[in-house]
Motif scaffolding. Structure first.
Motif, short mmCIF file in Angstrom:
data_model
loop_
_atom_site.label_atom_id
_atom_site.label_comp_id
_atom_site.label_asym_id
_atom_site.label_seq_id
_atom_site.Cartn_x
_atom_site.Cartn_y
_atom_site.Cartn_z
N HIS A 86 0.87 -1.18 0.00
CA HIS A 86 0.00 0.00 0.00
C HIS A 86 0.91 1.23 0.00
O HIS A 86 1.59 1.52 0.99
CB HIS A 86 -0.92 0.01 1.23
N ALA A 87 0.89 1.95 -1.11
CA ALA A 87 1.79 3.10 -1.26
C ALA A 87 1.39 4.24 -0.31
O ALA A 87 0.20 4.45 -0.03
CB ALA A 87 1.76 3.60 -2.70
N LEU A 88 2.41 4.95 0.16
CA LEU A 88 2.21 6.09 1.05
C LEU A 88 2.64 7.36 0.34
O LEU A 88 3.79 7.48 -0.09
CB LEU A 88 3.05 5.92 2.33
N GLU A 89 1.73 8.30 0.19
CA GLU A 89 2.05 9.54 -0.53
C GLU A 89 3.12 10.33 0.22
O GLU A 89 3.15 10.34 1.46
CB GLU A 89 0.80 10.39 -0.69
N PRO A 90 4.02 11.02 -0.52
CA PRO A 90 5.00 11.86 0.16
C PRO A 90 4.32 12.94 1.00
O PRO A 90 3.26 13.45 0.63
CB PRO A 90 5.78 12.49 -1.02
N SER A 91 4.94 13.28 2.10
CA SER A 91 4.39 14.32 2.97
C SER A 91 4.54 15.68 2.31
O SER A 91 5.27 15.86 1.33
CB SER A 91 5.10 14.31 4.32
N VAL A 92 3.86 16.65 2.87
CA VAL A 92 3.97 18.03 2.37
C VAL A 92 5.42 18.50 2.46
O VAL A 92 5.95 19.14 1.53
CB VAL A 92 3.06 18.97 3.19
#
Length: 346
Positions: A86-92
């Motif tokens: 499950h991919a995790l989007e890059p943080s701000v």
């Protein structure tokens, strides 16, 4: 052949996921007692050992030592990445750190190298970018005086990219000569590659058909030469952050680290590998011994192509590190970096 994830029982999938995620987190083999304590599966260590044995027989797990825990094989990692991750989007903050490097002033190559360094720092891997040598097609060449002895040569390429270089001026060069040189390039050399432009200029000078005074001619020759020489030196492969590959876990296996650094020294081989990713529509992941290049070092590469405004692939960006990568976090990070570099090229 890797079994489809759906061929595993629910119990086997749960145990397999726990082993892989624990290994990616710690870099160490995982025992059945640890899984029993962490998983909440309500299975005894003996039951988990049986499942792990079944997964080992399928080639998804391996025991590096007798009586040790299990760790995923390259085949197991492939199954996990393709079917369970499950991919995790890059943080701000991560997105901002990458974007800031692209927006810095300077030649395109410097922005690409800085962005690669940012990706390396955020991923704790070595950052890679592969930019095939390209023929720059001249659209305009302008000269902006900086002082009595220097000018800024501004090259506008046919793809819309703009690059600046400082060049030395012949003594007594006038503003008229600067304008004459720029006008000549626009009228006579626009649409040609750097090599073609230099050849045409030489030919017209030899045939005495170049209506240029000596100062203007020297300016054009210097302007074209600085980019031709720069293009010859431009690295096809940029690597940043090799030192991040030597972490505490890697230090326990110095032979693997040495093999990985040797792989990076052989830039031609890495460049050929990244070139394979140019044809992909999405991120490519090369895991360990799936590629002969990493058979000894046990490394993985995550790479994605980036495009210009016309949709043409102009390079590949990615990371290299041990197979124990946080794929769920790094894959989206590479995706974002590729998209950011694409915006730079527009």
């Amino acid at each position: 052949m890797t079994p489809p994830i759906l061929e595993l029982t629910d119990r086997a999938r749960d145990v397999f996921r726990m082993v892989v995620e624990a290994y990616l987190d710690t870099g160490a083999p995982i025992g059945s007692r640890t899984i029993a304590k962490l998983s909440g599966l309500n299975l005894s260590p003996a039951s988990i050992r049986n499942v792990m044995q079944d997964l080992e027989e399928l080639g998804l797990l391996a025991a590096p030592h007798t009586s040790a825990g299990r760790m995923p094989t390259d085949t197991g990692l492939r199954l996990f990445v393709d079917g369970m991750m499950h991919a995790l989007e890059p943080s701000v903050e991560e997105r901002a750190a990458i974007a800031a490097r692209v927006e810095q002033a300077g030649p395109v190559e410097e922005a690409i190298a800085a962005t690669t360094a940012a990706l390396s720092g955020l991923s704790a891997c070595a950052g890679l970018v592969f930019v095939p040598k390209r023929e720059v097609v001249v659209r305009q060449l302008a000269f902006v005086p900086l002082s009595a002895g220097q000018a800024l040569a501004v090259l506008v390429a046919d793809d819309g990219s703009v690059e600046n270089r400082v060049i030395d001026l012949p003594s007594g060069t006038s503003g008229t000569a600067l304008a004459e040189a720029a006008n000549y390039v626009s009228a006579m050399l626009s649409g040609l590659t750097l090599a073609e432009a230099r050849a045409r200029l030489d030919r017209q000078i030899a045939e005495e058909r170049a209506a240029l005074d000596g100062a203007a001619r020297a300016l054009i020759e210097a302007g074209l030469a600085v980019w031709s020489e720069d293009g010859d030196r431009r690295p096809v492969l940029i690597v940043r952050g090799q030192g991040r590959l030597i972490d505490a876990a890697a230090a326990a296996n110095l032979d693997r680290v040495r093999d990985l650094l040797d792989d990076l020294e052989g830039k031609q081989e890495i460049a050929r590998l990244l070139d394979r990713a140019r044809e992909a529509d999405a991120t490519r992941i090369f895991i360990g011994a799936e590629n002969n290049l990493f058979a000894l070092s046990g490394s993985s590469v995550i790479a994605r192509p980036f495009h210009n405004a016309d949709g043409h692939v102009i390079g590949v960006v990615g990371v290299i590190g041990p197979t124990r990568l946080n794929y769920a976090r790094i894959v989206p990070m590479v995706d974002f970096t590729a998209a950011t570099l694409a915006r730079l090229m527009q």
